[in-house]
Motif scaffolding. Structure first.
Motif, PDB file in Angstrom:
ATOM      1  N   LYS A   1      -0.698  -7.152   9.926  1.00 52.73           N
ATOM      2  CA  LYS A   1       0.388  -6.267  10.326  1.00 52.73           C
ATOM      3  C   LYS A   1       1.045  -5.635   9.108  1.00 52.73           C
ATOM      4  O   LYS A   1       1.547  -6.318   8.224  1.00 52.73           O
ATOM      5  CB  LYS A   1       1.420  -7.067  11.124  1.00 52.73           C
ATOM      6  N   LEU A   2       1.018  -4.315   9.083  1.00 50.50           N
ATOM      7  CA  LEU A   2       1.669  -3.538   8.029  1.00 50.50           C
ATOM      8  C   LEU A   2       3.038  -3.098   8.493  1.00 50.50           C
ATOM      9  O   LEU A   2       3.176  -2.632   9.624  1.00 50.50           O
ATOM     10  CB  LEU A   2       0.854  -2.285   7.731  1.00 50.50           C
TER      11      LEU A   2
ATOM     12  N   PHE B   1       4.801   7.220   1.940  1.00 48.64           N
ATOM     13  CA  PHE B   1       5.187   5.969   2.585  1.00 48.64           C
ATOM     14  C   PHE B   1       4.677   4.784   1.786  1.00 48.64           C
ATOM     15  O   PHE B   1       3.530   4.768   1.362  1.00 48.64           O
ATOM     16  CB  PHE B   1       4.568   5.849   3.986  1.00 48.64           C
TER      17      PHE B   1
ATOM     18  N   PHE C   1       2.468  -5.809   3.484  1.00 49.42           N
ATOM     19  CA  PHE C   1       2.048  -6.980   4.238  1.00 49.42           C
ATOM     20  C   PHE C   1       2.953  -8.140   3.858  1.00 49.42           C
ATOM     21  O   PHE C   1       3.336  -8.271   2.706  1.00 49.42           O
ATOM     22  CB  PHE C   1       0.607  -7.360   3.890  1.00 49.42           C
TER      23      PHE C   1
ATOM     24  N   PRO D   1      -1.206  10.158   7.825  1.00 47.87           N
ATOM     25  CA  PRO D   1      -1.134   9.381   6.578  1.00 47.87           C
ATOM     26  C   PRO D   1      -2.515   9.103   6.005  1.00 47.87           C
ATOM     27  O   PRO D   1      -3.451   8.769   6.743  1.00 47.87           O
ATOM     28  CB  PRO D   1      -0.442   8.086   7.025  1.00 47.87           C
TER      29      PRO D   1
ATOM     30  N   GLN E   1       0.849  -1.187   0.000  1.00 50.29           N
ATOM     31  CA  GLN E   1       0.000   0.000   0.000  1.00 50.29           C
ATOM     32  C   GLN E   1       0.888   1.241   0.000  1.00 50.29           C
ATOM     33  O   GLN E   1       2.028   1.210   0.468  1.00 50.29           O
ATOM     34  CB  GLN E   1      -0.910   0.018   1.234  1.00 50.29           C
TER      35      GLN E   1
ATOM     36  N   TYR F   1       0.825   5.449   1.043  1.00 50.14           N
ATOM     37  CA  TYR F   1       0.161   6.494   1.809  1.00 50.14           C
ATOM     38  C   TYR F   1       0.877   7.823   1.592  1.00 50.14           C
ATOM     39  O   TYR F   1       2.090   7.860   1.345  1.00 50.14           O
ATOM     40  CB  TYR F   1       0.186   6.173   3.316  1.00 50.14           C
TER      41      TYR F   1
ATOM     42  N   PHE G   1       5.747  -0.317   7.595  1.00 48.47           N
ATOM     43  CA  PHE G   1       5.908   0.900   6.815  1.00 48.47           C
ATOM     44  C   PHE G   1       7.370   1.136   6.450  1.00 48.47           C
ATOM     45  O   PHE G   1       8.281   0.834   7.235  1.00 48.47           O
ATOM     46  CB  PHE G   1       5.414   2.111   7.616  1.00 48.47           C
ATOM     47  N   GLY G   2       7.595   1.659   5.257  1.00 49.62           N
ATOM     48  CA  GLY G   2       8.902   2.172   4.906  1.00 49.62           C
ATOM     49  C   GLY G   2       9.176   3.439   5.686  1.00 49.62           C
ATOM     50  O   GLY G   2       8.288   3.988   6.356  1.00 49.62           O
ATOM     51  N   THR G   3      10.397   3.924   5.580  1.00 52.48           N
ATOM     52  CA  THR G   3      10.792   5.107   6.345  1.00 52.48           C
ATOM     53  C   THR G   3      10.263   6.398   5.727  1.00 52.48           C
ATOM     54  O   THR G   3      10.331   7.443   6.351  1.00 52.48           O
ATOM     55  CB  THR G   3      12.312   5.186   6.479  1.00 52.48           C
TER      56      THR G   3
END
Lengths: 112, 115
Positions: free
Chosen positions: A99-100, A88, A92, A43, A33, A35, A102-104
């Motif tokens: 639980k996702l 971002f 999954f 987000p 995904q 955001y 996230f990238g930085t």
């Protein structure tokens, strides 16, 4: 645990230039995904990619999911001041839970 | 539109205090999440919950606990606040995946400062 690397951390572009941010994972992702977080905001979901090699477009935004489902990119054509914010990716794993990871994030600033 | 409401936008507490952050969603979502956001680190998952009274540890649960007594409310608890817990805290909710993952909807965040 799963890690998602996102580059670059910052990008400054002139208005009208293109912008790309990249996400990479060492493990196969079930889906990914994207955001967007405006300065001072929270987000907001943009899009989800599920299939290997998938490409989706939203006006000037193009989202791609790699053939091996280990990487993804977001490309913005002809940036505008409204594109300012942090983008971002969030992934999954294949393990069936919610639980996702996230990238930085990539923070985009536009020089008018 | 989904509304996720966090009780405070800004909060200042002292080291050692027990701190409660509240989150309420109005869309009957089963899933709720607590993240913290720090510069250069993105969003990191602290805890999440699939249903009432259920909780799962995220990536950084140490120093935190959660409570979900009602479906619409998910509370994050800092048992004994420390300065390294100064951060932006974001709550999110989503529908269950059922084969297709659902987007997460975020609150406006609570900027917590521990002095």
């Amino acid at each position: 645990g799963q890690q998602v690397m996102q580059i670059p951390q910052y990008q400054h572009v002139q208005e009208g230039e293109d912008f790309t941010t990249y996400c990479n994972s060492s493990t196969t992702l079930s889906n990914i995904q994207w955001y967007k977080q405006r300065p001072g905001g929270h987000p907001v979901f943009l899009i989800q990619l599920v299939k290997s090699g998938e490409v989706k477009k939203q006006k000037r935004l193009t989202f791609q999911f790699g053939e091996a489902k280990k990487n993804s990119s977001l490309h913005i054509t002809a940036t505008q001041t409204t594109d300012v914010g942090t983008y971002f990716c969030a992934a999954f794993s294949n393990f069936g839970n919610e639980k996702l990871t996230f990238g930085t994030g990539t923070r985009l600033t536009i020089i008018p | 539109d989904v509304k996720v409401t966090q009780s405070s936008r800004y909060l200042v507490k002292r080291t050692g205090e027990k701190v409660f952050l509240e989150c309420v969603q109005d869309m009957d979502h089963e899933n709720m999440f607590w993240y913290r956001q720090d510069p250069g680190l993105g969003l990191r998952l602290i805890y999440f919950s699939y249903d009432v009274k259920m909780k799962e540890k995220g990536d950084i649960p140490e120093g935190y606990s959660v409570s979900r007594e009602k479906k619409e409310r998910f509370s994050l608890i800092l048992e004994s606040a420390s300065t390294n817990q100064t951060s932006m805290y974001l709550c999110a909710s989503s529908l269950p995946g059922q084969g297709v993952r659902q987007p997460q909807h975020f609150g406006d965040g609570t900027r917590l400062s521990i002095l």
